[in-house]
Design an enzyme around this catalytic site. Structure first.
Site, PDB file in Angstrom:
ATOM      1  N   GLU A   1      -5.899 -12.332   1.236  1.00 33.25           N
ATOM      2  CA  GLU A   1      -7.128 -11.318   1.377  1.00 33.25           C
ATOM      3  C   GLU A   1      -7.934 -11.203   0.216  1.00 33.25           C
ATOM      4  O   GLU A   1      -7.356 -10.613  -0.968  1.00 33.25           O
ATOM      5  CB  GLU A   1      -6.559  -9.943   1.987  1.00 33.25           C
TER       6      GLU A   1
ATOM      7  N   HIS B   1       0.896  -1.269   0.082  1.00 33.36           N
ATOM      8  CA  HIS B   1       0.151   0.084   0.075  1.00 33.36           C
ATOM      9  C   HIS B   1       0.743   1.300   0.150  1.00 33.36           C
ATOM     10  O   HIS B   1       0.377   2.150  -0.472  1.00 33.36           O
ATOM     11  CB  HIS B   1      -0.980  -0.056   1.258  1.00 33.36           C
TER      12      HIS B   1
ATOM     13  N   ASP C   1      -7.721  -1.682  -1.224  1.00 27.93           N
ATOM     14  CA  ASP C   1      -8.593  -2.515  -0.744  1.00 27.93           C
ATOM     15  C   ASP C   1      -9.916  -2.298  -0.864  1.00 27.93           C
ATOM     16  O   ASP C   1     -10.382  -0.950  -0.576  1.00 27.93           O
ATOM     17  CB  ASP C   1      -8.412  -2.489   0.996  1.00 27.93           C
TER      18      ASP C   1
ATOM     19  N   HIS D   1      -7.919  -7.415  -1.470  1.00 26.75           N
ATOM     20  CA  HIS D   1      -6.446  -6.534  -1.768  1.00 26.75           C
ATOM     21  C   HIS D   1      -5.952  -6.963  -3.211  1.00 26.75           C
ATOM     22  O   HIS D   1      -5.889  -7.939  -3.673  1.00 26.75           O
ATOM     23  CB  HIS D   1      -5.588  -7.131  -0.657  1.00 26.75           C
TER      24      HIS D   1
END
Length: 247
Positions: free
Chosen positions: A221, A144, A151, A224
């Site tokens: 995830e 990130h 996300d 993501h």
């Protein structure tokens, strides 16, 4: 030896702050970023790390405004994603995008405080904090922070609710893995008692549209995604999250 060590350190710092063209990039320079909603005006923002509803339970360092930033390239690709899902009756809902290094440092400090379990029952009831690093839920550097990771989930415009993904954002556990309940490569569901076929296919819908427009997933995830051709693959930015005015 000292001079040699300092020289090598300087070289490493320069290498860590270059873009894909090899040009030097200052970690505090946000000129290559945009406010996400300027590029994707239909996106809904729920910036969890500006709020107290996150796995730490407090506002995270570096989040000065409840907004989302991305590199221009990632924002342009996400704009195309948004247009496609809008035709299906959905909008993009953003939980996080660019994340400054000081926010990651906040996560690291929190993970080392064994006495702080304020949000355990909401986000990691089955885990102890000492496994969060080994199992990859927290790291000292985050994709990130390079500015091209987001996300997100899908918001159903008919029901006016988030699409049911069978799990919540930032849940630390195997239930968040894209392969939980099926094969994310073939999008085939495996019958089980934890996630329905509808919930699994909702995850796959998000995955399919993100992959088709230049983003890559991670295996832990479902929410993501990172731009494959990210412009700053080796630079971890430090400027805070706050609105960037249109030029």
């Amino acid at each position: 030896m000292k001079r040699t060590g300092l020289f090598l350190l300087a070289v490493m710092l320069l290498m860590a702050c270059t873009d894909k063209k090899g040009e030097f990039v200052r970690p505090n320079d946000r000129s290559a970023f945009v406010t996400l909603t300027d590029a994707v005006p239909d996106a809904i923002l729920e910036i969890r790390y500006f709020s107290t509803y996150n796995f730490v339970g407090t506002r995270i360092d570096g989040y000065e405004e409840p907004t989302a930033l991305l590199t221009k390239q990632a924002a342009d690709s996400l704009q195309v994603v948004s247009k496609e899902v809008m035709k299906m009756g959905y909008r993009l809902k953003i939980y996080d995008a660019y994340r400054p290094q000081k926010a990651v440092d906040h996560f690291v400090r929190w993970s080392k405080d064994a006495n702080d379990s304020l949000m355990k029952r909401y986000f990691y009831p089955q885990l102890e904090k000492d496994v969060l690093f080994p199992q990859g839920y927290i790291a000292e550097q985050s994709g990130h922070t390079r500015g091209s990771t987001v996300d997100l989930t899908l918001f159903d415009m008919n029901t006016e609710k988030e699409l049911d993904m069978g799990g919540t954002f930032d849940w630390f556990g195997i239930e968040s893995h894209p392969d939980f309940g099926g094969n994310p490569d073939t999008f085939e569901y495996t019958p089980n008692d934890s996630i329905t076929e509808e919930q699994f296919q909702h995850r796959m819908l998000l995955r399919r549209v993100m992959l088709s427009h230049g983003f890559k997933p991670v295996d832990t995830e479902w929410w993501h995604f990172t731009l494959i051709d990210e412009p700053f693959p080796d630079t971890y930015f430090t400027f805070p999250v706050k609105q960037i005015k249109k030029q």
